[in-house]
Design a protein around this motif. Structure first.
Motif, PDB file in Angstrom:
ATOM      1  N   THR A  67      45.263  64.108  55.630  1.00  0.00           N
ATOM      2  CA  THR A  67      44.518  65.131  54.916  1.00  0.00           C
ATOM      3  C   THR A  67      44.590  64.835  53.424  1.00  0.00           C
ATOM      4  OG1 THR A  67      45.300  66.669  56.604  1.00  0.00           O
ATOM      5  CG2 THR A  67      44.204  67.607  54.688  1.00  0.00           C
ATOM      6  N   GLY A  68      43.451  64.942  52.744  1.00  0.00           N
ATOM      7  CA  GLY A  68      43.402  64.622  51.328  1.00  0.00           C
ATOM      8  C   GLY A  68      43.440  65.853  50.445  1.00  0.00           C
ATOM      9  N   SER A  69      42.284  66.261  49.947  1.00  0.00           N
ATOM     10  CA  SER A  69      42.166  67.397  49.044  1.00  0.00           C
ATOM     11  C   SER A  69      42.364  68.714  49.789  1.00  0.00           C
ATOM     12  CB  SER A  69      40.779  67.374  48.398  1.00  0.00           C
ATOM     13  OG  SER A  69      40.566  68.513  47.597  1.00  0.00           O
ATOM     14  N   TYR A  70      42.720  69.748  49.032  1.00  0.00           N
ATOM     15  CA  TYR A  70      42.843  71.087  49.600  1.00  0.00           C
ATOM     16  C   TYR A  70      41.492  71.556  50.155  1.00  0.00           C
ATOM     17  CZ  TYR A  70      46.925  71.025  46.490  1.00  0.00           C
ATOM     18  OH  TYR A  70      48.068  70.679  45.831  1.00  0.00           O
ATOM     19  N   SER A 148      43.893  67.242  42.690  1.00  0.00           N
ATOM     20  CA  SER A 148      45.089  67.944  43.155  1.00  0.00           C
ATOM     21  C   SER A 148      46.064  68.084  41.986  1.00  0.00           C
ATOM     22  CB  SER A 148      45.747  67.206  44.323  1.00  0.00           C
ATOM     23  OG  SER A 148      46.785  67.994  44.861  1.00  0.00           O
ATOM     24  N   ARG A 171      53.671  65.745  51.120  1.00  0.00           N
ATOM     25  CA  ARG A 171      53.159  64.375  51.211  1.00  0.00           C
ATOM     26  C   ARG A 171      52.507  64.052  49.871  1.00  0.00           C
ATOM     27  NH1 ARG A 171      49.856  64.457  55.742  1.00  0.00           N
ATOM     28  NH2 ARG A 171      51.717  64.065  57.003  1.00  0.00           N
ATOM     29  N   LEU A 173      50.815  61.168  47.175  1.00  0.00           N
ATOM     30  CA  LEU A 173      50.166  59.887  46.916  1.00  0.00           C
ATOM     31  C   LEU A 173      50.703  59.382  45.582  1.00  0.00           C
ATOM     32  CD1 LEU A 173      47.817  57.916  47.726  1.00  0.00           C
ATOM     33  CD2 LEU A 173      46.291  59.437  46.445  1.00  0.00           C
ATOM     34  N   LEU A 183      52.029  56.426  50.268  1.00  0.00           N
ATOM     35  CA  LEU A 183      52.290  57.814  50.603  1.00  0.00           C
ATOM     36  C   LEU A 183      53.788  58.019  50.784  1.00  0.00           C
ATOM     37  CD1 LEU A 183      49.496  58.340  53.273  1.00  0.00           C
ATOM     38  CD2 LEU A 183      49.483  59.190  50.927  1.00  0.00           C
ATOM     39  N   ASN A 209      49.919  65.422  44.695  1.00  0.00           N
ATOM     40  CA  ASN A 209      50.171  66.195  45.903  1.00  0.00           C
ATOM     41  C   ASN A 209      48.956  66.211  46.828  1.00  0.00           C
ATOM     42  OD1 ASN A 209      52.031  67.965  47.337  1.00  0.00           O
ATOM     43  ND2 ASN A 209      50.551  69.591  46.937  1.00  0.00           N
ATOM     44  N   LEU A 210      49.196  65.993  48.134  1.00  0.00           N
ATOM     45  CA  LEU A 210      48.140  66.096  49.136  1.00  0.00           C
ATOM     46  C   LEU A 210      48.326  67.358  49.960  1.00  0.00           C
ATOM     47  CD1 LEU A 210      47.931  62.385  50.382  1.00  0.00           C
ATOM     48  CD2 LEU A 210      46.503  63.519  48.674  1.00  0.00           C
ATOM     49  N   ASP A 211      47.252  67.801  50.631  1.00  0.00           N
ATOM     50  CA  ASP A 211      47.304  69.036  51.407  1.00  0.00           C
ATOM     51  C   ASP A 211      48.197  68.850  52.628  1.00  0.00           C
ATOM     52  OD1 ASP A 211      46.782  71.642  52.007  1.00  0.00           O
ATOM     53  OD2 ASP A 211      44.687  71.345  52.579  1.00  0.00           O
ATOM     54  N   LEU A 243      41.655  61.159  53.858  1.00  0.00           N
ATOM     55  CA  LEU A 243      41.878  59.972  53.036  1.00  0.00           C
ATOM     56  C   LEU A 243      42.498  58.885  53.910  1.00  0.00           C
ATOM     57  CD1 LEU A 243      42.172  58.554  50.187  1.00  0.00           C
ATOM     58  CD2 LEU A 243      44.466  59.571  50.128  1.00  0.00           C
TER      59      LEU A 243
END
Length: 257
Positions: A67-70, A148, A171, A173, A183, A209-211, A243
């Motif tokens: 999972t990438g962006s919120y 993020s 998690r 990046l 990661l 920060n990733l979601d 991502l």
């Protein structure tokens, strides 16, 4: 037997080139889920289709999809600035100070929102004119981008302890001064503690920060494919974006088990 002086620099160069730790760019550090040298990796950002993703056959090429962006729960779409291959779903950034950019060749870089440097171009995404210029350039050059929180900026932790801060698995990046990209994962902790942990283990230049939480999707492909998140493919209808990081043309890279 000692080497002649004229051969010493060549011998040292050979040792450096052969050193696995340098070649792996921090991939063996504690907490790294998937990593390596940015020059040997590609990234891709994509939207999740209505109904979520479907199961697919495992890939031999080492890669991770997370999972990438919120995601906005109300509209099931990415929050903040979000551009895929030049097409802007939302060109207007939130107040978050981190921006991830992927160029048309799949090279990922992390930036502070006030100074997004792409080649010889600099954009300040807090200024409307510069933000519009960034969106135009992304469209012309096929860039992807999303936003993020940055936890580490230019090698310095940019968070503060906060009373009652929530504790979750994180998690992150990251990019490193030696060209490392990857990661990093933590057990449940606050964002500030996560920033301190990645600074200790990886000394990143940037950490982003990733979601996670109930949006935690993670899939590792390669020699030993496995799910590495809370959600399986059949539970991804709530996600808006993913991502992927891939090691280019390699099957000998093993992610953390």
């Amino acid at each position: 037997m000692s080497l002649p002086p004229r051969l010493v620099p060549l011998a040292l160069c050979g040792l450096l080139l052969a050193e696995p730790a340098l070649a792996r760019c921090g991939a063996d550090a504690p907490g790294v889920l998937f990593g390596g040298c940015a020059r040997d990796m590609t990234a891709a950002l994509r939207l999740v289709p209505e109904g979520g993703i479907t199961e697919r056959e495992a890939e031999a090429q080492p890669r991770v999809t997370v999972t990438g962006s919120y995601t906005s729960g109300e509209r099931r779409e990415p929050e903040g600035l979000f551009i895929v291959a030049g097409e802007a779903l939302d060109p207007h950034p939130q107040g978050w100070d981190g921006v991830a950019v992927i160029d048309a060749g799949g090279r990922l870089s992390l930036h502070y929102a006030r100074r997004v440097d792409m080649g010889d171009l600099r954009f300040d995404l807090r200024r409307p004119a510069s933000r519009r210029a960034f969106a135009r350039m992304a469209a012309a050059r096929g860039w992807s981008a999303f936003q993020s929180h940055l936890l580490v900026i230019d090698g310095r932790v940019d968070t503060r302890p906060r009373d009652g801060a929530p504790r979750f698995a994180r998690r992150l990046l990251y990019t490193r001064a030696d060209g490392g990209l990857g990661l990093y994962e933590t057990p449940p902790m606050t964002l500030h503690d996560a920033a301190l942990a990645i600074e200790r283990d990886l000394a990143p230049v940037m950490a982003f920060n990733l979601d996670m939480g109930s949006y935690d999707y993670c899939r590792l492909d390669g020699p030993v494919p496995r799910d590495c998140g809370a959600l399986g493919a059949g539970q991804t209808a709530k996600l808006s974006n993913l991502l992927t990081l891939s090691h280019e043309g390699r099957t000998d890279v093993t992610a953390a088990q």
